[in-house]
Design a protein around this motif. Structure first.
Motif, PDB file in Angstrom:
ATOM      1  N   LEU A  28      41.798 -65.663  53.291  1.00  0.00           N
ATOM      2  CA  LEU A  28      41.114 -65.237  52.089  1.00  0.00           C
ATOM      3  C   LEU A  28      40.975 -66.139  51.173  1.00  0.00           C
ATOM      4  CD1 LEU A  28      42.284 -61.391  52.341  1.00  0.00           C
ATOM      5  CD2 LEU A  28      40.151 -62.402  53.506  1.00  0.00           C
ATOM      6  N   ALA A  29      41.875 -67.151  50.954  1.00  0.00           N
ATOM      7  CA  ALA A  29      42.089 -67.869  49.717  1.00  0.00           C
ATOM      8  C   ALA A  29      40.810 -68.718  49.244  1.00  0.00           C
ATOM      9  CB  ALA A  29      43.453 -68.659  49.553  1.00  0.00           C
ATOM     10  N   VAL A  30      40.213 -69.105  50.492  1.00  0.00           N
ATOM     11  CA  VAL A  30      39.205 -70.066  50.363  1.00  0.00           C
ATOM     12  C   VAL A  30      37.855 -69.409  50.477  1.00  0.00           C
ATOM     13  CG1 VAL A  30      40.467 -72.117  51.515  1.00  0.00           C
ATOM     14  CG2 VAL A  30      39.063 -70.402  52.837  1.00  0.00           C
ATOM     15  N   ARG A  31      37.935 -68.095  50.128  1.00  0.00           N
ATOM     16  CA  ARG A  31      36.709 -66.935  49.926  1.00  0.00           C
ATOM     17  C   ARG A  31      35.689 -67.123  51.161  1.00  0.00           C
ATOM     18  NH1 ARG A  31      35.616 -67.269  43.637  1.00  0.00           N
ATOM     19  NH2 ARG A  31      37.884 -66.648  42.933  1.00  0.00           N
ATOM     20  N   PRO A  32      36.143 -66.988  52.406  1.00  0.00           N
ATOM     21  CA  PRO A  32      35.324 -67.036  53.514  1.00  0.00           C
ATOM     22  C   PRO A  32      34.415 -65.865  53.305  1.00  0.00           C
ATOM     23  CG  PRO A  32      37.123 -65.836  54.110  1.00  0.00           C
ATOM     24  CD  PRO A  32      37.657 -66.390  52.597  1.00  0.00           C
ATOM     25  N   GLU A  33      33.117 -65.790  54.261  1.00  0.00           N
ATOM     26  CA  GLU A  33      32.131 -64.732  54.221  1.00  0.00           C
ATOM     27  C   GLU A  33      32.774 -63.887  55.593  1.00  0.00           C
ATOM     28  OE1 GLU A  33      28.292 -66.218  54.024  1.00  0.00           O
ATOM     29  OE2 GLU A  33      28.792 -67.657  52.631  1.00  0.00           O
ATOM     30  N   VAL A  34      33.172 -64.353  56.691  1.00  0.00           N
ATOM     31  CA  VAL A  34      33.440 -63.768  57.692  1.00  0.00           C
ATOM     32  C   VAL A  34      34.942 -64.190  57.998  1.00  0.00           C
ATOM     33  CG1 VAL A  34      32.858 -63.635  60.346  1.00  0.00           C
ATOM     34  CG2 VAL A  34      31.245 -64.315  58.597  1.00  0.00           C
ATOM     35  N   ILE A  35      35.746 -63.075  58.572  1.00  0.00           N
ATOM     36  CA  ILE A  35      37.189 -63.241  59.223  1.00  0.00           C
ATOM     37  C   ILE A  35      37.187 -62.990  60.453  1.00  0.00           C
ATOM     38  CG2 ILE A  35      39.384 -62.716  58.801  1.00  0.00           C
ATOM     39  CD1 ILE A  35      38.646 -61.359  55.990  1.00  0.00           C
ATOM     40  N   LEU A  36      37.644 -64.143  61.337  1.00  0.00           N
ATOM     41  CA  LEU A  36      37.789 -63.795  62.708  1.00  0.00           C
ATOM     42  C   LEU A  36      39.286 -63.430  62.971  1.00  0.00           C
ATOM     43  CD1 LEU A  36      35.820 -67.010  63.890  1.00  0.00           C
ATOM     44  CD2 LEU A  36      34.862 -64.710  63.330  1.00  0.00           C
ATOM     45  N   LEU A  37      39.577 -62.355  63.882  1.00  0.00           N
ATOM     46  CA  LEU A  37      40.935 -62.246  64.253  1.00  0.00           C
ATOM     47  C   LEU A  37      41.156 -62.185  65.748  1.00  0.00           C
ATOM     48  CD1 LEU A  37      40.162 -59.834  61.546  1.00  0.00           C
ATOM     49  CD2 LEU A  37      42.549 -60.517  61.330  1.00  0.00           C
ATOM     50  N   LYS A  54      49.832 -51.118  59.315  1.00  0.00           N
ATOM     51  CA  LYS A  54      49.338 -51.865  58.062  1.00  0.00           C
ATOM     52  C   LYS A  54      48.199 -52.632  57.980  1.00  0.00           C
ATOM     53  CE  LYS A  54      53.882 -51.403  55.852  1.00  0.00           C
ATOM     54  NZ  LYS A  54      55.072 -52.332  55.377  1.00  0.00           N
ATOM     55  N   ILE A  55      48.363 -53.564  59.344  1.00  0.00           N
ATOM     56  CA  ILE A  55      47.168 -54.608  59.356  1.00  0.00           C
ATOM     57  C   ILE A  55      45.657 -53.554  59.725  1.00  0.00           C
ATOM     58  CG2 ILE A  55      46.115 -56.148  61.072  1.00  0.00           C
ATOM     59  CD1 ILE A  55      48.601 -57.285  59.425  1.00  0.00           C
ATOM     60  N   GLU A  56      45.798 -52.764  60.392  1.00  0.00           N
ATOM     61  CA  GLU A  56      44.584 -51.890  60.697  1.00  0.00           C
ATOM     62  C   GLU A  56      44.092 -51.284  59.096  1.00  0.00           C
ATOM     63  OE1 GLU A  56      45.219 -49.055  63.580  1.00  0.00           O
ATOM     64  OE2 GLU A  56      45.576 -50.501  65.277  1.00  0.00           O
ATOM     65  N   GLU A  57      45.076 -50.723  58.611  1.00  0.00           N
ATOM     66  CA  GLU A  57      44.575 -50.116  57.197  1.00  0.00           C
ATOM     67  C   GLU A  57      44.136 -51.360  56.357  1.00  0.00           C
ATOM     68  OE1 GLU A  57      46.535 -47.759  53.548  1.00  0.00           O
ATOM     69  OE2 GLU A  57      47.842 -48.240  55.136  1.00  0.00           O
ATOM     70  N   LEU A  58      44.520 -52.484  56.351  1.00  0.00           N
ATOM     71  CA  LEU A  58      44.164 -53.558  55.555  1.00  0.00           C
ATOM     72  C   LEU A  58      42.701 -53.975  56.109  1.00  0.00           C
ATOM     73  CD1 LEU A  58      44.396 -56.185  53.785  1.00  0.00           C
ATOM     74  CD2 LEU A  58      45.536 -57.320  55.684  1.00  0.00           C
ATOM     75  N   LEU A  59      42.543 -54.101  57.318  1.00  0.00           N
ATOM     76  CA  LEU A  59      41.208 -54.392  57.744  1.00  0.00           C
ATOM     77  C   LEU A  59      40.012 -53.543  57.430  1.00  0.00           C
ATOM     78  CD1 LEU A  59      41.831 -55.395  61.282  1.00  0.00           C
ATOM     79  CD2 LEU A  59      41.530 -56.898  59.278  1.00  0.00           C
ATOM     80  N   LEU A  60      40.274 -52.066  57.237  1.00  0.00           N
ATOM     81  CA  LEU A  60      39.275 -51.047  56.853  1.00  0.00           C
ATOM     82  C   LEU A  60      39.212 -51.260  55.270  1.00  0.00           C
ATOM     83  CD1 LEU A  60      40.850 -47.918  58.789  1.00  0.00           C
ATOM     84  CD2 LEU A  60      38.708 -49.088  59.160  1.00  0.00           C
ATOM     85  N   ASP A  61      40.067 -51.821  54.401  1.00  0.00           N
ATOM     86  CA  ASP A  61      39.993 -51.974  53.060  1.00  0.00           C
ATOM     87  C   ASP A  61      39.003 -53.202  53.049  1.00  0.00           C
ATOM     88  OD1 ASP A  61      40.434 -51.574  50.410  1.00  0.00           O
ATOM     89  OD2 ASP A  61      41.449 -53.470  50.653  1.00  0.00           O
ATOM     90  N   LEU A  62      39.225 -54.409  53.682  1.00  0.00           N
ATOM     91  CA  LEU A  62      38.788 -55.371  53.810  1.00  0.00           C
ATOM     92  C   LEU A  62      37.391 -55.661  54.230  1.00  0.00           C
ATOM     93  CD1 LEU A  62      41.523 -58.161  54.785  1.00  0.00           C
ATOM     94  CD2 LEU A  62      40.735 -57.538  52.507  1.00  0.00           C
ATOM     95  N   LYS A  63      36.697 -54.685  54.725  1.00  0.00           N
ATOM     96  CA  LYS A  63      35.357 -54.823  55.224  1.00  0.00           C
ATOM     97  C   LYS A  63      34.498 -54.325  54.290  1.00  0.00           C
ATOM     98  CE  LYS A  63      34.319 -50.295  57.121  1.00  0.00           C
ATOM     99  NZ  LYS A  63      33.881 -49.593  58.413  1.00  0.00           N
ATOM    100  N   SER A  64      34.810 -53.878  53.004  1.00  0.00           N
ATOM    101  CA  SER A  64      33.919 -53.964  52.165  1.00  0.00           C
ATOM    102  C   SER A  64      33.432 -55.132  51.455  1.00  0.00           C
ATOM    103  CB  SER A  64      34.597 -52.730  50.917  1.00  0.00           C
ATOM    104  OG  SER A  64      35.817 -53.247  50.359  1.00  0.00           O
ATOM    105  N   ARG A  65      34.248 -56.072  51.672  1.00  0.00           N
ATOM    106  CA  ARG A  65      34.333 -57.508  50.856  1.00  0.00           C
ATOM    107  C   ARG A  65      33.803 -58.497  51.962  1.00  0.00           C
ATOM    108  NH1 ARG A  65      39.396 -57.052  47.721  1.00  0.00           N
ATOM    109  NH2 ARG A  65      39.956 -55.346  49.344  1.00  0.00           N
ATOM    110  N   TYR A  66      34.236 -58.332  53.151  1.00  0.00           N
ATOM    111  CA  TYR A  66      34.142 -59.246  54.305  1.00  0.00           C
ATOM    112  C   TYR A  66      33.466 -58.574  55.468  1.00  0.00           C
ATOM    113  CZ  TYR A  66      37.528 -61.497  51.258  1.00  0.00           C
ATOM    114  OH  TYR A  66      38.247 -61.955  50.077  1.00  0.00           O
ATOM    115  N   THR A  67      33.029 -59.571  56.428  1.00  0.00           N
ATOM    116  CA  THR A  67      32.285 -59.332  57.599  1.00  0.00           C
ATOM    117  C   THR A  67      33.483 -59.579  58.626  1.00  0.00           C
ATOM    118  OG1 THR A  67      30.063 -59.936  57.278  1.00  0.00           O
ATOM    119  CG2 THR A  67      30.760 -59.684  59.596  1.00  0.00           C
ATOM    120  N   ILE A  68      33.963 -58.867  59.577  1.00  0.00           N
ATOM    121  CA  ILE A  68      35.221 -58.925  60.316  1.00  0.00           C
ATOM    122  C   ILE A  68      34.722 -58.864  61.895  1.00  0.00           C
ATOM    123  CG2 ILE A  68      37.439 -57.996  60.770  1.00  0.00           C
ATOM    124  CD1 ILE A  68      37.578 -56.884  58.081  1.00  0.00           C
TER     125      ILE A  68
END
Length: 281
Positions: free
Chosen positions: A192-201, A215-229
């Motif tokens: 996230l530090a380099v400010r991507p637009e998409v995150i691949l997991l 915790k990871i799943e909860e994090l992903l649900l929060d991150l999708k408002s800012r990133y495409t996952i």
């Protein structure tokens, strides 16, 4: 080798699926498209790993791809930021677009692409550096040397990865001293530090305990408002819990792609149903 996740016995025994969410219409909705894959095939030497894949990834949504080991889903994921280019004797046909720019063309700036499309791997891979330097690594590589800016970016990234409160007083300690779940969240913060637009997991929870996975799943649900996952997982219940859209891979082909609720409850293809119900895989 990938390891099979939790088995699912029948379609009606998936309590994690959000059945209270209204189903989308049969045709996929007019979501904003972030990535478009058109008739894409990929080879390792003479071995064809992907066969004519056509799919979509929608902006600010979680898209999950499931399928048995060796079906091509991780290869597909790595094609979305050209990580497979690092492997000798590979080639592809077809096209992939990110925001209407073709990223499958040979002349593409791969460094710039991988800043836009970050990746988190199955096994957490923190560098043998401090927590701070792990998160700041990509920014330093990009030429950022201003300490206040680095510090602000590290704090913001760790907060987004839901790790700041756990490590804010330990930033100069080795990242290798963190627990497995913390290391995986650190790797997400680094991406996230380099400010991507998409995150691949790629199977980000396969080596984690249930608490860390939650915790990871909860994090992903929060991150999708800012990133495409985009998520590859063997754990079908995980895909059902967190994703908005899902695709099923089998033998290098994308058998079916649809709204997650529809794919898991009323799949269109018998092969998808057989996999989800545990008849093979």
């Amino acid at each position: 080798m990938e390891v099979m996740g939790e088995e699912v016995e029948t379609l009606d025994k998936l309590p994690q699926i959000r059945l209270d969410t209204p189903a989308r219409p049969e045709s996929l909705p007019a979501e904003k498209e972030k990535i478009r894959i058109e008739d894409f095939s990929f080879w390792y030497g003479k071995t064809k790993a992907l066969d004519g894949i056509t799919s979509r990834v929608y902006q600010n949504r979680i898209t999950a791809y499931i399928g048995p080991s060796g079906c091509g889903k991780s290869t597909f994921l790595r094609c979305l930021n050209r990580m497979n280019d690092l492997i000798p004797h590979t080639r592809w046909e077809g096209r992939i677009f990110l925001d209407e720019e073709e990223i499958s063309r040979p002349s593409l700036d791969l460094t710039a692409l991988r800043r836009q499309v970050g990746m988190v791997f199955q096994k957490s891979n923190p560098f043998p550096k401090t927590i701070f330097e792990n998160v700041a690594f990509g920014l330093r590589i990009a030429g950022e040397g201003n300490l206040p800016k680095l510090s602000a970016a590290v704090e913001e990234s760790l907060k987004q990865a839901a790790l700041w409160e756990e490590v804010k007083d330990k930033l100069e300690r080795s990242a290798l001293a963190l627990s497995g779940g913390q290391q995986q969240r650190l790797c997400i913060a680094r991406a996230l530090a380099v400010r991507p637009e998409v995150i691949l997991l790629d199977e980000p929870c396969s080596q984690l305990d249930p608490i860390s996975t939650a915790k990871i799943e909860e994090l992903l649900l929060d991150l999708k408002s800012r990133y495409t996952i985009v998520l590859v997982t063997h754990n079908m219940q995980q895909a059902a819990r967190v994703s908005d859209f899902s695709g099923f891979f089998l033998l290098g082909q994308l058998v079916e792609f649809d709204d997650t609720r529809k794919l898991f409850t009323t799949p269109s293809d018998k092969r998808t149903e057989d996999y989800i119900t545990g008849r093979f895989g």
